[in-house]
Design an enzyme around this catalytic site. Structure first.
Site, mmCIF file in Angstrom:
data_model
loop_
_atom_site.group_PDB
_atom_site.id
_atom_site.type_symbol
_atom_site.label_atom_id
_atom_site.label_comp_id
_atom_site.label_asym_id
_atom_site.label_seq_id
_atom_site.Cartn_x
_atom_site.Cartn_y
_atom_site.Cartn_z
ATOM 1 N N ARG A 183 0.837 -1.218 0.000
ATOM 2 C CA ARG A 183 0.000 0.000 0.000
ATOM 3 C C ARG A 183 0.863 1.255 0.000
ATOM 4 O O ARG A 183 0.462 2.306 -0.491
ATOM 5 C CB ARG A 183 -0.991 -0.005 1.175
ATOM 6 C CG ARG A 183 -1.849 1.253 1.225
ATOM 7 C CD ARG A 183 -3.222 1.100 1.890
ATOM 8 N NE ARG A 183 -3.251 0.235 3.033
ATOM 9 C CZ ARG A 183 -2.731 0.527 4.227
ATOM 10 N NH1 ARG A 183 -2.130 1.691 4.419
ATOM 11 N NH2 ARG A 183 -2.817 -0.319 5.218
ATOM 12 N N TYR A 211 -14.104 16.895 -17.165
ATOM 13 C CA TYR A 211 -14.519 15.496 -17.217
ATOM 14 C C TYR A 211 -15.646 15.293 -16.195
ATOM 15 O O TYR A 211 -15.576 15.807 -15.069
ATOM 16 C CB TYR A 211 -13.298 14.652 -16.885
ATOM 17 C CG TYR A 211 -13.529 13.170 -16.797
ATOM 18 C CD1 TYR A 211 -14.017 12.449 -17.888
ATOM 19 C CD2 TYR A 211 -13.231 12.470 -15.638
ATOM 20 C CE1 TYR A 211 -14.202 11.097 -17.816
ATOM 21 C CE2 TYR A 211 -13.408 11.098 -15.554
ATOM 22 C CZ TYR A 211 -13.912 10.417 -16.646
ATOM 23 O OH TYR A 211 -14.081 9.072 -16.556
ATOM 24 N N ASP A 239 -4.931 18.389 -15.686
ATOM 25 C CA ASP A 239 -5.274 17.015 -16.056
ATOM 26 C C ASP A 239 -4.787 16.837 -17.496
ATOM 27 O O ASP A 239 -5.347 17.398 -18.438
ATOM 28 C CB ASP A 239 -6.785 16.807 -15.933
ATOM 29 C CG ASP A 239 -7.211 15.376 -16.234
ATOM 30 O OD1 ASP A 239 -6.513 14.693 -17.004
ATOM 31 O OD2 ASP A 239 -8.254 14.958 -15.717
ATOM 32 N N LYS A 266 -5.819 5.617 -20.004
ATOM 33 C CA LYS A 266 -6.037 6.060 -21.378
ATOM 34 C C LYS A 266 -4.774 5.876 -22.215
ATOM 35 O O LYS A 266 -4.315 4.771 -22.364
ATOM 36 C CB LYS A 266 -6.546 7.507 -21.368
ATOM 37 C CG LYS A 266 -7.625 7.796 -20.308
ATOM 38 C CD LYS A 266 -8.950 7.075 -20.548
ATOM 39 C CE LYS A 266 -9.895 7.138 -19.358
ATOM 40 N NZ LYS A 266 -10.193 8.461 -18.838
HETATM 41 C C1 LIG Z 1 -10.812 9.006 -17.680
HETATM 42 C C2 LIG Z 1 -10.447 10.331 -17.201
HETATM 43 C C3 LIG Z 1 -10.239 10.568 -15.834
HETATM 44 C C4 LIG Z 1 -10.494 9.528 -14.774
HETATM 45 O O1 LIG Z 1 -9.635 8.459 -14.838
HETATM 46 P P1 LIG Z 1 -10.021 6.964 -14.387
HETATM 47 O O2 LIG Z 1 -8.762 6.225 -14.653
HETATM 48 O O3 LIG Z 1 -11.180 6.541 -15.232
HETATM 49 O O4 LIG Z 1 -10.379 7.007 -12.948
HETATM 50 C C5 LIG Z 1 -9.847 11.842 -15.451
HETATM 51 N N1 LIG Z 1 -9.701 12.826 -16.347
HETATM 52 C C6 LIG Z 1 -9.904 12.645 -17.664
HETATM 53 C C7 LIG Z 1 -9.694 13.785 -18.593
HETATM 54 C C8 LIG Z 1 -10.288 11.397 -18.139
HETATM 55 O O5 LIG Z 1 -10.505 11.231 -19.439
#
Ligand SMILES: *Cc1c(COP(=O)(O)O)cnc(C)c1O
Length: 353
Positions: A17, A69, A141, A166
């Site tokens: 952890r 998002y 982000d 992603k």
């Molecule tokens: C998918 C996404 C997230 C969240 O990520 P997860 O891995 O699904 O928790 C945050 N910001 C953006 C821009 C995203 O496309």
């Protein structure tokens, strides 16, 4: 793959952890791509955001770009607001939006660029400059651009956050998140959040994402090339009333995108000359573009933000920021571009466009 480590091991691991060699491998790679001294991995992108927000206290204020998002908006409004943190929204693609920073006096300024799903490109350098003068931490982000196409820390951000689910992983086979920084105190806070809040990823997922990152430049080049080629064709197609991709000269921040990113990434948003029923029928008629949430994998996906990723955003807010019912979002994969274009044309024929 282990939960615990023999006491006194030379690398100082104790319990997964709070750290694991697979985390360190992944953190070193993403840190290098983002030009960051510290990278901390998390169980998901939302886990990474939770870690950052957990450092705030009641009374702190976050100024966020209004196009966010959906799950970020939900985390702000339905979770952290309860703990006394205030969220204020502005259009940070406009000078007037950036101009509100000193008066709002935020602890944190939060943005995505490109934004999800409208692909607004925000001037990270300009915003970071204004925010830093107001003493605010800037969180970018970076998920839509990927660490390959854009390095927010170099542009002045304090924290660069990504959903590694992603592009960084790229194979749509696990979930993860990361936060990068060059601020040592922030680095320590993030490691603390990883263990104290239980936000760590699994060793195996970290290993998978590390494998994914090995092909990031090759994949991004293929993704971007396909997306640029398709965006040009869709823009000329009469079925679409609007096509947006940062590579198109018609994109409102095309020049900024060219300065700030190596290429335009591979999300295309488009508006169809169709009602909501026919839009759904078009999406269901596609064969190569799978109707699904998520993005950034080697296989193409399509989504309907109003009923999927942004369903948790109130309808009035969706309308105000421009997420209409006929807006569709393509995550262009690395398949042959002719096959992708044929798939779109076949589906359009089924709704007689
Ligand atoms: C998918 C996404 C997230 C969240 O990520 P997860 O891995 O699904 O928790 C945050 N910001 C953006 C821009 C995203 O496309």
């Amino acid at each position: 793959m282990t939960s615990t480590f023999e006491h006194g091991n030379p690398d100082g691991f104790d319990y997964t952890r709070s750290g694991n060699p697979n985390f360190k491998n992944l953190e070193a790679r993403i840190g290098a791509l983002e030009q960051a001294q510290h990278a901390t991995v998390f169980s998901s992108g939302v886990g990474a955001m939770t870690a950052v927000l957990s450092t705030l206290s009641a009374g702190d204020r976050v100024l966020a770009e209004e196009n966010l998002y959906g799950c970020t908006y939900r985390l702000f409004e339905q979770v952290y607001k309860k703990f006394g943190i205030e969220f204020v929204y502005a259009d940070l693609s406009e000078e007037s939006g950036i101009g509100t920073i000193p008066a709002v006096r935020p602890t944190m300024v939060w943005l995505e660029s490109p934004t999800n799903p409208l692909l607004k490109i925000l001037d990270i350098e300009r915003i970071a400059d204004a925010a830093q003068r107001a003493g605010a931490t800037v969180v970018v982000d970076n998920t839509f651009a990927s660490s390959y196409l854009q390095q927010p820390l170099v542009l002045g951000a304090t924290l660069s956050l990504s959903s590694t689910t992603k592009y960084l992983n790229g194979h749509a086979d696990c979930i993860g998140g990361v936060v990068c920084t060059n601020d040592t105190e922030w680095g320590e806070r993030l490691v603390f959040a990883q263990k104290a809040l239980g936000l760590n990823p699994s060793p195996f997922d970290s290993w998978l994402i590390t494998r994914g990152v090995q092909t990031l430049p090759l994949r991004m080049a293929a993704h971007c090339e396909n997306a640029e080629w398709l965006a040009e064709r869709l823009e000329r197609h009469p079925a679409f009333t609007l096509v947006r991709h940062p590579s198109l000269p018609s994109h409102p921040q095309h020049d900024l995108a060219k300065r700030q990113m190596k290429a335009g990434s591979a999300i295309i948003v488009a508006e169809l000359a169709l009602g909501i029923q026919e839009t759904r029928r078009f999406l269901e008629s596609l064969e190569l573009f799978t109707l699904a949430e998520s993005l950034g994998g080697v296989e193409s996906l399509v989504c309907h933000p109003a009923s999927m990723t942004h369903a948790s955003v109130p309808s009035a807010v969706r309308q105000r920021v421009g997420i209409s019912d006929s807006l569709v979002r393509f995550s262009v994969g690395i398949e042959h571009r002719n096959d992708l274009f044929d798939d779109l044309q076949n589906a359009l024929r089924k709704v007689s466009l």
